[in-house]
Write a protein that holds these residues in place. Structure first.
Motif, PDB file in Angstrom:
ATOM      1  N   UNK A  80       0.828  -1.209   0.000  1.00 45.01           N
ATOM      2  CA  UNK A  80       0.000   0.000   0.000  1.00 45.01           C
ATOM      3  C   UNK A  80       0.859   1.254   0.000  1.00 45.01           C
ATOM      4  N   UNK A  81       2.175   1.090   0.117  1.00 40.27           N
ATOM      5  CA  UNK A  81       3.025   2.272   0.025  1.00 40.27           C
ATOM      6  C   UNK A  81       4.218   1.998  -0.887  1.00 40.27           C
ATOM      7  N   UNK A  82       4.759   3.093  -1.445  1.00 40.73           N
ATOM      8  CA  UNK A  82       5.945   2.948  -2.273  1.00 40.73           C
ATOM      9  C   UNK A  82       7.159   3.352  -1.458  1.00 40.73           C
ATOM     10  N   UNK A  83       8.267   2.641  -1.658  1.00 39.51           N
ATOM     11  CA  UNK A  83       9.484   2.975  -0.910  1.00 39.51           C
ATOM     12  C   UNK A  83      10.646   3.138  -1.873  1.00 39.51           C
ATOM     13  N   UNK A  84      11.471   4.164  -1.600  1.00 41.78           N
ATOM     14  CA  UNK A  84      12.670   4.396  -2.396  1.00 41.78           C
ATOM     15  C   UNK A  84      13.843   4.500  -1.428  1.00 41.78           C
ATOM     16  N   UNK A  85      14.952   3.850  -1.774  1.00 39.37           N
ATOM     17  CA  UNK A  85      16.103   3.843  -0.877  1.00 39.37           C
ATOM     18  C   UNK A  85      17.301   4.544  -1.500  1.00 39.37           C
ATOM     19  N   UNK A  86      18.266   4.852  -0.651  1.00 40.90           N
ATOM     20  CA  UNK A  86      19.495   5.502  -1.100  1.00 40.90           C
ATOM     21  C   UNK A  86      20.221   4.655  -2.141  1.00 40.90           C
ATOM     22  N   UNK A  87      20.234   3.320  -1.921  1.00 37.61           N
ATOM     23  CA  UNK A  87      20.995   2.437  -2.825  1.00 37.61           C
ATOM     24  C   UNK A  87      20.115   1.821  -3.924  1.00 37.61           C
ATOM     25  N   UNK A  88      19.012   2.433  -4.247  1.00 35.51           N
ATOM     26  CA  UNK A  88      18.105   2.079  -5.368  1.00 35.51           C
ATOM     27  C   UNK A  88      17.435   0.714  -5.241  1.00 35.51           C
ATOM     28  N   UNK A  89      18.229  -0.303  -4.895  1.00 35.77           N
ATOM     29  CA  UNK A  89      17.705  -1.671  -4.741  1.00 35.77           C
ATOM     30  C   UNK A  89      16.920  -2.164  -5.954  1.00 35.77           C
ATOM     31  N   UNK A  90      17.590  -2.128  -7.097  1.00 29.72           N
ATOM     32  CA  UNK A  90      16.987  -2.702  -8.306  1.00 29.72           C
ATOM     33  C   UNK A  90      17.532  -4.119  -8.494  1.00 29.72           C
ATOM     34  N   UNK A  91      16.779  -4.935  -9.237  1.00 29.30           N
ATOM     35  CA  UNK A  91      17.247  -6.288  -9.524  1.00 29.30           C
ATOM     36  C   UNK A  91      18.191  -6.223 -10.724  1.00 29.30           C
ATOM     37  N   UNK A  92      19.461  -6.579 -10.529  1.00 28.94           N
ATOM     38  CA  UNK A  92      20.470  -6.345 -11.578  1.00 28.94           C
ATOM     39  C   UNK A  92      20.242  -7.153 -12.857  1.00 28.94           C
ATOM     40  N   UNK A  93      19.609  -8.329 -12.739  1.00 27.38           N
ATOM     41  CA  UNK A  93      19.454  -9.154 -13.939  1.00 27.38           C
ATOM     42  C   UNK A  93      18.096  -8.985 -14.606  1.00 27.38           C
ATOM     43  N   UNK A  94      17.398  -7.945 -14.233  1.00 30.02           N
ATOM     44  CA  UNK A  94      16.132  -7.646 -14.887  1.00 30.02           C
ATOM     45  C   UNK A  94      16.225  -6.266 -15.534  1.00 30.02           C
ATOM     46  N   UNK A  95      15.525  -6.113 -16.672  1.00 33.29           N
ATOM     47  CA  UNK A  95      15.550  -4.815 -17.355  1.00 33.29           C
ATOM     48  C   UNK A  95      14.748  -3.793 -16.556  1.00 33.29           C
ATOM     49  N   UNK A  96      14.846  -2.548 -16.996  1.00 38.28           N
ATOM     50  CA  UNK A  96      14.093  -1.461 -16.367  1.00 38.28           C
ATOM     51  C   UNK A  96      12.606  -1.821 -16.336  1.00 38.28           C
ATOM     52  N   UNK A  97      12.108  -2.250 -17.482  1.00 34.30           N
ATOM     53  CA  UNK A  97      10.686  -2.596 -17.576  1.00 34.30           C
ATOM     54  C   UNK A  97      10.343  -3.718 -16.593  1.00 34.30           C
ATOM     55  N   UNK A  98      11.194  -4.768 -16.583  1.00 27.68           N
ATOM     56  CA  UNK A  98      10.917  -5.921 -15.719  1.00 27.68           C
ATOM     57  C   UNK A  98      10.982  -5.554 -14.236  1.00 27.68           C
ATOM     58  N   UNK A  99      11.929  -4.649 -13.911  1.00 27.54           N
ATOM     59  CA  UNK A  99      12.034  -4.217 -12.520  1.00 27.54           C
ATOM     60  C   UNK A  99      10.745  -3.561 -12.055  1.00 27.54           C
ATOM     61  N   UNK A 100      10.202  -2.714 -12.915  1.00 27.76           N
ATOM     62  CA  UNK A 100       8.975  -2.012 -12.542  1.00 27.76           C
ATOM     63  C   UNK A 100       7.790  -2.985 -12.532  1.00 27.76           C
ATOM     64  N   UNK A 101       7.750  -3.849 -13.559  1.00 25.32           N
ATOM     65  CA  UNK A 101       6.639  -4.804 -13.658  1.00 25.32           C
ATOM     66  C   UNK A 101       6.636  -5.774 -12.480  1.00 25.32           C
ATOM     67  N   UNK A 102       7.832  -6.047 -11.960  1.00 26.34           N
ATOM     68  CA  UNK A 102       7.965  -7.006 -10.869  1.00 26.34           C
ATOM     69  C   UNK A 102       7.117  -6.631  -9.654  1.00 26.34           C
ATOM     70  N   UNK A 103       7.064  -5.326  -9.364  1.00 25.42           N
ATOM     71  CA  UNK A 103       6.262  -4.858  -8.231  1.00 25.42           C
ATOM     72  C   UNK A 103       4.783  -5.196  -8.437  1.00 25.42           C
ATOM     73  N   UNK A 104       4.386  -5.328  -9.709  1.00 25.98           N
ATOM     74  CA  UNK A 104       2.986  -5.679  -9.979  1.00 25.98           C
ATOM     75  C   UNK A 104       2.803  -7.194 -10.017  1.00 25.98           C
ATOM     76  N   UNK A 105       3.836  -7.897 -10.509  1.00 27.15           N
ATOM     77  CA  UNK A 105       3.744  -9.361 -10.576  1.00 27.15           C
ATOM     78  C   UNK A 105       3.523  -9.935  -9.178  1.00 27.15           C
ATOM     79  N   UNK A 106       4.252  -9.409  -8.198  1.00 21.95           N
ATOM     80  CA  UNK A 106       4.106  -9.968  -6.847  1.00 21.95           C
ATOM     81  C   UNK A 106       2.723  -9.714  -6.252  1.00 21.95           C
ATOM     82  N   UNK A 107       2.016  -8.723  -6.783  1.00 23.37           N
ATOM     83  CA  UNK A 107       0.651  -8.513  -6.286  1.00 23.37           C
ATOM     84  C   UNK A 107      -0.343  -9.329  -7.108  1.00 23.37           C
ATOM     85  N   UNK A 108       0.161 -10.160  -8.010  1.00 23.29           N
ATOM     86  CA  UNK A 108      -0.654 -10.990  -8.893  1.00 23.29           C
ATOM     87  C   UNK A 108      -1.617 -10.145  -9.729  1.00 23.29           C
ATOM     88  N   UNK A 109      -1.101  -9.009 -10.212  1.00 24.83           N
ATOM     89  CA  UNK A 109      -1.924  -8.134 -11.045  1.00 24.83           C
ATOM     90  C   UNK A 109      -2.164  -8.778 -12.408  1.00 24.83           C
TER      91      UNK A 109
END
Lengths: 235, 299
Positions: A80-109
């Motif tokens: 229910x909230x978005x979080x952003x950290x100093x060290x970005x915490x992106x998944x290195x082996x996923x593309x920009x699109x996949x990184x963003x989509x991942x937040x939706x995949x885990x919610x089973x969107x």
């Protein structure tokens, strides 16, 4: 939106991180959380995410009673909230699109929804053209914008940014702050923990200053430091 | 759980096991080893049961007369057997037939019998009983008949096979348990490495609100992939091996002629073996994943 009532936090090793904190944030606010390192602002952010438990007092976030929440409910609070950290915490082996989509995949969107929302979030942070790149191909500022897109893709009512510009140069930091401000104008409540004095001073937002675990100042259109009131601000 | 989420878990499980090639391979091999031990056990005990069943269905006794008995005395013995109501049928084995049987059994070495006459063999009667439960008392009664030296009793063999297969089962069970426990822990260890390699990813997933089970499922899938792969390999190896043994067995002159033992064909048991392997693989794989998660994935 966010409320802390008489919250104290003592770590098991005896360090008192927060002492009797009372804080209330309304919907649509933009709040800077400022203070030197070790002042307790990171602990406060952790309490909001239920990464740490308050020793005393009550914490409410987005209508969730965080204090009495069970372990199983935590993921739903965090969605229910978005979080952003100093060290970005992106998944290195996923593309920009996949990184963003991942937040939706885990919610089973729904895939349809993912295909609609992700490009919108990327457009908002100005990274539509880099959707197929990997995090290591991007600059620090761009990586942080990906993290922002990921935080926003599920349309959270609250965005928490913990030192979002800590690893960025001043110019890029400004871009990120402007983006946060824009997101706030669209109706999202934003909390930014930072010690970027110049930015806080220039943005003239609500400032909550913490020192040694206590709120020392809570001021609308505040500055980083009280005594800076009379020094000229350039913007 | 939704289909697309399931698809995501399965994909991630494959990605995990591929990234961890070497450990995955090691785990697959240990699964193969333990399943083959299990398979040998299953195959031998299935065959033992099969043979015991055949023996039990044919309640046969063979009563041997004293070698020096003359024809009149033999006829007297025959009368007694004929009169017994518990006997379904009997068959007289003359001295000549006994000699011929021995020649057959010896095959190439039959020459050692040259120079001996049929009179070195006793006359015997192969007796089929109406019911297997009579065998005990019939043996006792026949042994009292004058002229009968001994009665061989197929029940002895049945008991021997039963006892042997019990010991064999016990020994195999102990080995199987050891191997399966080892498999579970090696799979768990493999998954631990994956968890370690992906700990950053796992913490990010937690921050963006993934549930515990959403994080865990791909690791369960990884464990099951390892064990299913092991099961398939073990099945191929043991099925081929068994077929080779059966072929060798059916070509062997001694067993072929005496029909003392018979082996089940691979066609008749492969499906049973496959079901056992699949069931064990799924249980072992899932158990490995859960052990690793309890120990290393405290999300």
């Amino acid at each position: 939106m966010v409320e802390l009532r008489n919250v104290s936090k003592t770590y098991p090793n005896g360090t008192v991180a927060l002492r009797d904190i009372n804080l209330k944030l309304d919907k649509g606010e933009f709040v800077f959380l400022v203070g030197p390192s070790g002042s307790g602002k990171s602990t406060l952010v952790k309490l909001l995410l239920k990464e740490e438990e308050a020793t005393e007092g009550e914490v409410y976030v987005n209508g969730y009673d965080v204090t009495s929440m069970t372990r199983q409910e935590i993921p739903y609070l965090r969605r229910s909230l978005g979080v952003v950290f100093q060290d970005f915490r992106l998944l290195p082996n996923k593309t920009v699109y996949e990184n963003v989509a991942f937040a939706m995949i885990i919610t089973e969107a729904l895939p349809k929804e993912i295909r609609r929302q992700v490009p919108m979030a990327l457009a908002l942070v100005g990274l539509s053209r880099k959707a197929n790149m990997y995090p290591h191909q991007l600059s620090g500022g761009e990586q942080q914008r990906v993290a922002l897109a990921r935080a926003l893709v599920n349309n959270p009512a609250l965005l928490i940014a913990d030192e979002p510009t800590g690893n960025l140069d001043p110019e890029t930091s400004w871009e990120i702050m402007k983006l946060l401000s824009e997101i706030n104008h669209r109706g999202t409540t934003v909390i930014v923990a930072t010690h970027e004095k110049s930015i806080v001073d220039a943005m003239k937002k609500r400032v909550v200053a913490i020192n040694k675990g206590v709120i020392v100042r809570d001021q609308e259109k505040g500055l980083y430091r009280d005594e800076d009131k009379n020094t000229p601000v350039f913007y | 759980m939704k289909i697309r989420t399931l698809r995501y878990f399965i994909k991630e499980g494959f990605v995990n096991s591929y990234r961890n090639k070497l450990m995955s391979l090691a785990s697959v091999l240990i699964v193969v080893a333990s399943l083959i031990v299990f398979g040998v056990f299953v195959l031998i005990s299935l065959n033992a049961q099969h043979n015991i069943r055949i023996w039990k269905e044919q309640p046969q006794l063979q009563a041997f007369c004293y070698q020096e008995l003359d024809d009149i005395q033999v006829r007297r013995v025959e009368e007694i057997i004929k009169a017994d109501e518990r006997v379904l049928s009997y068959e007289k084995v003359t001295r000549e037939q006994a000699l011929e049987k021995m020649r057959e059994r010896l095959g190439k070495d039959a020459a050692i019998l040259d120079g001996y006459g049929a009179d070195i063999f006793p006359v015997s009667f192969i007796i089929r009983l109406k019911d297997v439960s009579y065998s005990g008392e019939v043996v006792k009664d026949l042994e009292k008949v004058t002229g009968i030296e001994k009665v061989t009793y197929s029940q002895d063999t049945v008991e021997l096979i039963t006892r042997m297969s019990q010991w064999f089962s016990l020994g195999c069970s102990v080995m199987i348990v050891i191997f399966l426990v080892a498999s579970v822990f090696i799979i768990a260890n493999t998954i631990k490495l994956t968890v370690f390699a992906r700990r950053k990813e796992i913490s990010i997933m937690k921050y963006i609100g993934a549930t515990d089970w959403f994080i865990r499922w791909p690791f369960v899938v990884e464990g099951v992939i390892i064990s299913i792969t092991g099961a398939i390999l073990a099945f191929i190896i043991s099925a081929c091996g068994y077929k080779a043994v059966v072929d060798k067995f059916s070509q062997d002159a001694f067993f072929a002629q005496t029909s003392l033992l018979s082996m089940l064909s691979i066609e008749s048991i492969w499906s049973k073996l496959a079901v056992y392997y699949a069931a064990i693989a799924v249980v072992v794989g899932a158990a490995g994943s859960f052990v690793s998660m309890r120990r290393y994935l405290k999300v």
